[in-house]
Design an enzyme around this catalytic site. Structure first.
Site, mmCIF file in Angstrom:
data_model
loop_
_atom_site.group_PDB
_atom_site.id
_atom_site.type_symbol
_atom_site.label_atom_id
_atom_site.label_comp_id
_atom_site.label_asym_id
_atom_site.label_seq_id
_atom_site.Cartn_x
_atom_site.Cartn_y
_atom_site.Cartn_z
ATOM 1 C CG ASP A 129 -1.890 -0.310 1.335
ATOM 2 O OD1 ASP A 129 -2.417 -0.789 0.255
ATOM 3 O OD2 ASP A 129 -2.593 -1.532 1.865
HETATM 4 C C1 BGC Z 1 0.439 1.413 5.902
HETATM 5 C C2 BGC Z 1 0.352 0.147 5.273
HETATM 6 C C3 BGC Z 1 -1.296 0.217 4.984
HETATM 7 C C4 BGC Z 1 -1.603 1.315 4.473
HETATM 8 C C5 BGC Z 1 -3.555 1.192 4.577
HETATM 9 C C6 BGC Z 1 -0.465 2.378 6.014
HETATM 10 O O1 BGC Z 1 0.223 3.906 6.728
HETATM 11 O O2 BGC Z 1 1.663 1.398 6.403
HETATM 12 O O3 BGC Z 1 0.379 -0.869 5.994
HETATM 13 O O4 BGC Z 1 -1.929 -1.372 4.605
HETATM 14 O O5 BGC Z 1 -1.694 2.503 5.599
HETATM 15 O O6 BGC Z 1 -4.270 2.094 5.534
HETATM 16 C C1 NOJ Z 2 -2.201 -4.040 5.160
HETATM 17 C C2 NOJ Z 2 -2.914 -3.361 4.482
HETATM 18 O O1 NOJ Z 2 -3.928 -4.661 5.264
HETATM 19 C C3 NOJ Z 2 -2.507 -4.914 3.356
HETATM 20 O O2 NOJ Z 2 -3.677 -4.840 2.203
HETATM 21 C C4 NOJ Z 2 -1.559 -4.892 2.701
HETATM 22 O O3 NOJ Z 2 -1.141 -5.811 1.651
HETATM 23 C C5 NOJ Z 2 -0.247 -4.079 3.568
HETATM 24 N N1 NOJ Z 2 -1.007 -3.302 4.856
HETATM 25 C C6 NOJ Z 2 1.123 -4.206 2.843
HETATM 26 O O4 NOJ Z 2 0.769 -2.855 2.336
#
Ligand code: BGC
Ligand code: NOJ
Length: 816
Positions: A488
């Site tokens: 993400d």
């Molecule tokens: C986090 C991710 C997460 C994303 C979406 C980011 O701040 O690092 O792990 O998936 O937010 O909420």
């Molecule tokens: C947490 C999110 O819930 C997931 O969808 C994502 O793949 C990982 N973070 C990595 O960014």
């Protein structure tokens, strides 16, 4: 250092001191009423939606830690000494004994002081919208104890977001009723809400409080409520401000005896036209809820309800059980990992110590991956979940990144364009089909974007998912990344320079060509799975097309996604490579090494082995495999959120545990059981139990992240419980290392074990039959299963012939 131990027999984790490094939590509830509860009774409850129907308050991120919970105060009326068996909220009162047992959907906390022991059992019974607190108070002195018990919860005014911000209104709206010792919280019931909360006890009360300030006294905290200190509740009725619920119950406990006191906290709804009794009044109609309250204030109902809850978990966990030479593996597979999978099924990413229950909907990609962890336990609910998710898909094959559990509609705030999302639907459905063999799901009519009249078969949705990638290829022939892929934080089209702007939703720059090698690997995997599904439907022509598409994408990866010793990660907006030896930082990323090999890329030409060797050399640490190296040392506007984290945390070089099982699986695919299992143990929370003061999170569940080697706190876990790590680790250990792997044509037993093992045994319920499996392997051998003995009859290969429903079949698998 340890803060407790596993009781595998009881399926409990036993915490023997209250001051764990962080609150170590558990979950109550199984279907619609839920709560979190810490080892010191902190936490809160809600009905279905943690934001919109929150029953009680919890103060996230507070000092001291873990404020707000399900508290009981015990007061010795002879001396005025008072304390709480859960240590909080009276930590100044030392306990002579303390123990917390977190079990499956229940928690038992016992504390003792001055010759009185109080054991609290908390659970939410099946099929009800309430929780039970069973207090057992034992007098170990040789004289009678005259005690006052005070229960305590603080009510949330339902919408947790509003409750925490809109004080100009909320300090005026709070309302309660108290009738026959039951406290009813009814804020906003007078207007548009048809629901209320109740808090009841089975004992005669000597008083109650419902206004927080009356109970605590001005400027006092829960550590020394005035009512408890003076030994008399004030019978306060809340008008606005902060409604609470507290009963004052006086008991006498004779020497050596135990008194049981029950409290029930619950949620109820009334039909809109029968809200008030008498009609036209402002008084809650309680006729509808009283029978439920009465039933659960009966100790016999509570005993039965608790037994039913335990039986429920016996049934769920009985689907897969293993006995291997490694205790940490056994207890994670048989108990805790499976339990965590069910919690993620129920709560997705909404409610933990790190998710405040107000922010996130259900993730499209998250929910599809979570399926891997629970489909074998609750196939019918997995089926329902798949159809819900698919119904949010767009006609383009694109997907809303999230949907709301209450409305089941796509969430416009986050929108779409995470280009990996649609492919996960294929992988989720494939997992369902392999487990159940239920092909009928493919013909289910499913709408697009929930629009009535737009229904096509689920199978057609899967075709569109694949098409979505093919319609969006970049200049190298690799898939365009869109907003981001699985990572993400790899926001290659975002270019955000405004403080606080959310990377996930910022308007993307147009005209770029950012491509993802990760999605390419995922596409190869998904195309092969869809070919398998097409073959099931005897659509051979289609299967050929999908296999060819997979083949072509594999070629593209070899040509433009290979860096010499590992798979590249991506190309940015301008076409510059990411995850390459050419970069100064972020030279190698873990995700494409895992996902490309899972798709089978590089298995035949040796690239897979090379990539995995690079992971071992450059990314593996004693605490797990870090996401990338070298971590980014400064913010890079062209990469987005990934470089917003300090080095070693989260996506910027943290051990993002979700990705580790991809590497474990990849290692089994190249036949390296020793490395696969070694990686498995590095992040297995039970195997890390001795590192309590480093790891700091619960030793019974996976955390999303462990700080990487660039972080000053290397080895420290964060974000426990709600993470795709749970499902993927379960898949890695059960399906690939132990090799009990559902496939389209049945169950395979195809383990890739550590060389020194001599085998293991397992029970697997699969498509209605039970398989009692014994794997035999000479020590030192690194081979694969050559043949099976099914009820003593030799069967070549590793595919177990399907037994008739209800059958119990003995299978021996021989590794040579
Ligand atoms: C986090 C991710 C997460 C994303 C979406 C980011 O701040 O690092 O792990 O998936 O937010 O909420
Ligand atoms: C947490 C999110 O819930 C997931 O969808 C994502 O793949 C990982 N973070 C990595 O960014």
């Amino acid at each position: 250092m340890r803060y407790g131990h596993f009781d595998d027999e009881q399926r409990e984790y036993v915490i023997d001191r209250p001051d764990t490094p962080l609150p170590w939590i558990n979950y109550l509830g199984t279907e619609s009423y839920f709560g979190i509860i810490s080892n010191t009774a902190g936490g809160y409850s809600f009905y279905r939606d943690a934001r919109l129907r929150r029953l009680t308050r919890y103060r996230y991120n507070n000092a001291p830690l873990d404020v707000g919970g399900r508290y009981l105060y015990v007061r010795d009326d002879a001396t005025g000494d008072y304390w709480s068996p859960s240590w909080q909220p009276t930590p100044e009162r030392d306990l002579d004994e303390y123990e917390c047992r977190h079990g499956l959907s229940y928690t038992r906390i016992t504390g003792a002081r001055g010759g009185v022991r109080a054991e609290m059992l908390y659970f939410a019974p099946l099929d009800e919208t309430l929780e039970v607190w069973r207090a057992r108070i034992t007098n170990t002195r040789d004289t009678a104890a005259e005690l006052s018990l005070f229960s305590s919860v603080e009510f949330c005014l339902w919408d947790a977001q509003d409750d925490a911000t809109n004080y100009q209104r909320n300090f005026n709206t709070g309302q309660v009723e108290v009738v026959d010792g039951t406290i009813y919280h009814k804020t906003e019931y007078r207007e548009r809400r048809d629901h209320f909360a109740y808090f009841a006890t089975n004992r005669e009360i000597s008083g109650f409080d419902t206004q927080r300030e009356a109970f605590l006294g001005p400027y006092r905290g829960y550590d020394r409520p005035a009512a408890v200190e003076t030994g008399q509740a004030t019978d306060s009725i809340a008008h606005g401000w902060q409604p609470i619920g507290s009963h004052h119950v006086k008991i006498t406990v004779n020497p050596g005896e135990t008194e049981e006191v029950l409290f029930v906290l619950g949620y109820a709804e009334n039909p809109r036209d029968a809200k008030f009794d008498p009609p036209g009044s402002q008084t809650i109609n309680k006729v509808t809820v009283e029978p439920t309250i009465d039933r659960w204030l009966d100790p016999a109902t509570v005993e039965q309800g608790f037994a039913d809850l335990r039986a429920h978990w016996d049934a769920l966990l009985g689907t897969v059980t293993v006995t291997t030479p490694d205790d940490d593996t056994n207890r994670m597979v048989n108990i805790w990992n499976a339990y965590q999978n069910m919690v993620t099924f129920n709560l997705s990413r909404s409610t933990s110590l790190y998710e405040a229950g107000i922010g996130r909907g259900m993730g499209f990609r998250d929910s599809n991956q979570d399926l891997l962890g629970f489909v074998h336990m609750i196939p019918a609910r997995a089926r329902e979940r798949i159809l819900d998710i698919a119904a949010t898909q767009k006609t383009t094959g694109g997907a809303y990144h999230q949907y709301q559990p209450l409305t089941k509609r796509g969430n416009n705030d986050i929108g779409e364009g995470f280009n990996d999302d649609p492919l996960w639907l294929i992988l989720g459905v494939a997992a369902y089909l392999k487990e159940t063999g239920d092909q009928s799901i493919l013909d289910e009519p499913v709408p697009f974007d929930n629009a009535a009249g737009s229904e096509v078969s689920l199978y057609e949705h899967l075709r569109r998912s694949l098409r979505y990638t093919l319609d969006r290829l970049g200049p190298h022939g690799l898939p365009l990344i869109g907003r981001a892929d699985w990572n993400d934080c790899l926001n290659l089209n975002c270019f955000s320079d405004t403080p606080g702007e959310p990377f996930q939703t910022t308007e993307n720059a147009s005209g770029g060509v950012a491509e993802s090698v990760f999605i390419a690997g995922q596409f190869v995997l998904a195309a092969k799975e869809l070919a398998g599904i097409a073959a099931l439907r005897e659509q051979e022509g289609e299967a050929v097309v999908y296999r060819a598409a997979a083949e072509k994408m594999s070629g593209t990866i070899a040509e433009h996604g290979w860096d010499g010793a590992w798979f590249r990660r991506a190309y940015d907006f301008h076409g510059t490579v990411i995850g390459s030896g050419e970069n100064d930082e972020g030279q190698i990323f873990v995700e494409p090494q895992g996902m490309c090999v899972l798709g089978g890329v590089g298995l035949e030409d040796g690239l897979a082995v090379k990539a995995l060797d690079s992971v071992a050399a450059r990314l593996a640490t004693p605490h797990g495999i870090v996401l990338q190296q070298p971590a980014y040392s400064s913010y890079r506007i062209e990469l987005g959120e990934i470089s917003s984290y300090p080095p070693g945390y989260k996506e910027n070089g943290g051990i993002f545990c979700h990705t580790n099982p991809w590497i474990m699986i990849a290692e089994t695919m190249v036949g390296n059981g020793d490395r696969a299992f070694d990686y498995y143990r590095r992040i297995n929370p039970s195997a890390r139990e001795d590192l309590g003061e480093v790891h700091r999170c619960e030793p019974y569940v996976y955390a999303q992240m462990i700080a990487g080697r660039d972080a000053p706190t290397h080895g420290e876990a964060k974000n426990s419980w709600l993470t795709g790590t749970a499902a993927w680790n379960f898949a890695a250990i059960t399906q690939w290392i132990l090799g009990l792997r559902p496939d389209f044509d049945g169950l395979r037993v195809d383990p890739v074990l550590p060389a020194d093992w001599t085998g293991f045994t397992a029970t697997r319920r699969f498509r209605g039959a039970t398989y009692e499996i014994t794997v035999r392997k000479p020590a030192g051998v690194r081979g694969r299963v050559t043949h099976l003995l099914v009820e003593g009859e030799r069967v070549e290969g590793s595919l177990v012939p399907l037994a008739t429903e209800g059958g119990v079949v003995r299978v021996e698998a021989i590794v040579e």
